[in-house]
Design an enzyme around this catalytic site. Sequence first.
Site, PDB file in Angstrom:
ATOM      1  N   LYS A 138      34.798  43.646  49.528  1.00 14.90           N
ATOM      2  CA  LYS A 138      35.531  43.724  50.789  1.00 14.90           C
ATOM      3  C   LYS A 138      35.073  44.913  51.634  1.00 14.90           C
ATOM      4  O   LYS A 138      35.081  44.843  52.873  1.00 14.90           O
ATOM      5  CB  LYS A 138      37.035  43.810  50.520  1.00 14.90           C
ATOM      6  CG  LYS A 138      37.637  42.544  49.926  1.00 14.90           C
ATOM      7  CD  LYS A 138      37.547  41.359  50.883  1.00 14.90           C
ATOM      8  CE  LYS A 138      38.363  40.177  50.382  1.00 14.90           C
ATOM      9  NZ  LYS A 138      38.344  39.031  51.327  1.00 14.90           N
ATOM     10  N   ASP A 174      34.931  45.211  41.568  1.00 12.27           N
ATOM     11  CA  ASP A 174      34.111  44.161  42.157  1.00 12.27           C
ATOM     12  C   ASP A 174      34.718  43.627  43.455  1.00 12.27           C
ATOM     13  O   ASP A 174      34.033  43.509  44.479  1.00 12.27           O
ATOM     14  CB  ASP A 174      33.867  43.031  41.161  1.00 12.27           C
ATOM     15  CG  ASP A 174      35.141  42.573  40.448  1.00 12.27           C
ATOM     16  OD1 ASP A 174      36.204  43.208  40.613  1.00 12.27           O
ATOM     17  OD2 ASP A 174      35.076  41.548  39.721  1.00 12.27           O
ATOM     18  N   TYR A 175      36.007  43.351  43.431  1.00 19.01           N
ATOM     19  CA  TYR A 175      36.691  42.821  44.613  1.00 19.01           C
ATOM     20  C   TYR A 175      36.683  43.825  45.763  1.00 19.01           C
ATOM     21  O   TYR A 175      36.364  43.487  46.904  1.00 19.01           O
ATOM     22  CB  TYR A 175      38.129  42.464  44.225  1.00 19.01           C
ATOM     23  CG  TYR A 175      39.020  42.082  45.388  1.00 19.01           C
ATOM     24  CD1 TYR A 175      38.980  40.800  45.920  1.00 19.01           C
ATOM     25  CD2 TYR A 175      39.916  42.999  45.944  1.00 19.01           C
ATOM     26  CE1 TYR A 175      39.801  40.443  46.981  1.00 19.01           C
ATOM     27  CE2 TYR A 175      40.741  42.646  46.995  1.00 19.01           C
ATOM     28  CZ  TYR A 175      40.676  41.367  47.512  1.00 19.01           C
ATOM     29  OH  TYR A 175      41.480  41.023  48.557  1.00 19.01           O
ATOM     30  N   THR A 176      37.013  45.066  45.463  1.00 23.14           N
ATOM     31  CA  THR A 176      37.109  46.086  46.515  1.00 23.14           C
ATOM     32  C   THR A 176      35.745  46.400  47.105  1.00 23.14           C
ATOM     33  O   THR A 176      35.603  46.567  48.328  1.00 23.14           O
ATOM     34  CB  THR A 176      37.767  47.361  45.958  1.00 23.14           C
ATOM     35  OG1 THR A 176      39.035  47.020  45.392  1.00 23.14           O
ATOM     36  CG2 THR A 176      37.970  48.396  47.044  1.00 23.14           C
TER      37      THR A 176
END
Length: 254
Positions: A164, A159-161
């Site tokens: 970004k 989710d984070y990657t």
Amino acid sequence: MTRSLSDQTVLVTGAGRGLGAAIARAFAREGARVAINYRASEGAAQALAQDIGPRAAAFQADVTDAAQVMDMVAAITERFGAPDVLIHNALAGFSFNGEARAHLDRLTWADMAHQGETAVGGLLACLRALRPHFMAQGYGRVISIGTNLVQNPVVPYHDYTAAKAALLGLTRTAAKELGPMGVTVNMVSGGLLRTTDASAATPDAVFDLVAAQTPLGRVTTPDDLADAVLFFASPWARAVTGQNLIVDGGLVFG
């Protein structure tokens, strides 16, 4: 047009603590007027502003809410003048803990959207609020904060990657659209930082492993990354836009 750092008003989103606070301090050190945005970390943001001095102030806004962002920009403009520089650092609540991360078998779209709302939606809201000022003065500097996990997803924080990576896409398309106004838009991507609230759950063994694999032999700090952000806001980066500078001690090449 170029401007020295000391002549600029800088808005740093998510600046109450961690990397954002380090970025705010770096700009203050160079004499800039610094608007410290926070969503919930009021105590930390106010303490940081007091510590920096009269050229800094804290402003509350949830960057996923366009109306709150507009009100924040109006308040900053009244206090310091409209922001010339935007550093989009705000991060939805996240912990870099590989053991506790969401695996694909239980990851939901809501998890992905939650990260994207702050990373991508937050930048969009800020750009929309600042665009009239950028257009009126024919100048602006925008720096988003990314991650080297896009290039090297050594730990699959899906989710984070993904959020970004989408932020990098918006950074580059915004550079294309805003360039004719004299606005540069770039990204600075860090690796694992020692230490922020988000990386506090990372075991020491992981930090040691990263340091051992890095040419410089150490883990990057928030202050290291903050100084790289200064470059994109400085006169020396006047001809640089649409770029992603990876600041991780050489862990990731390219």
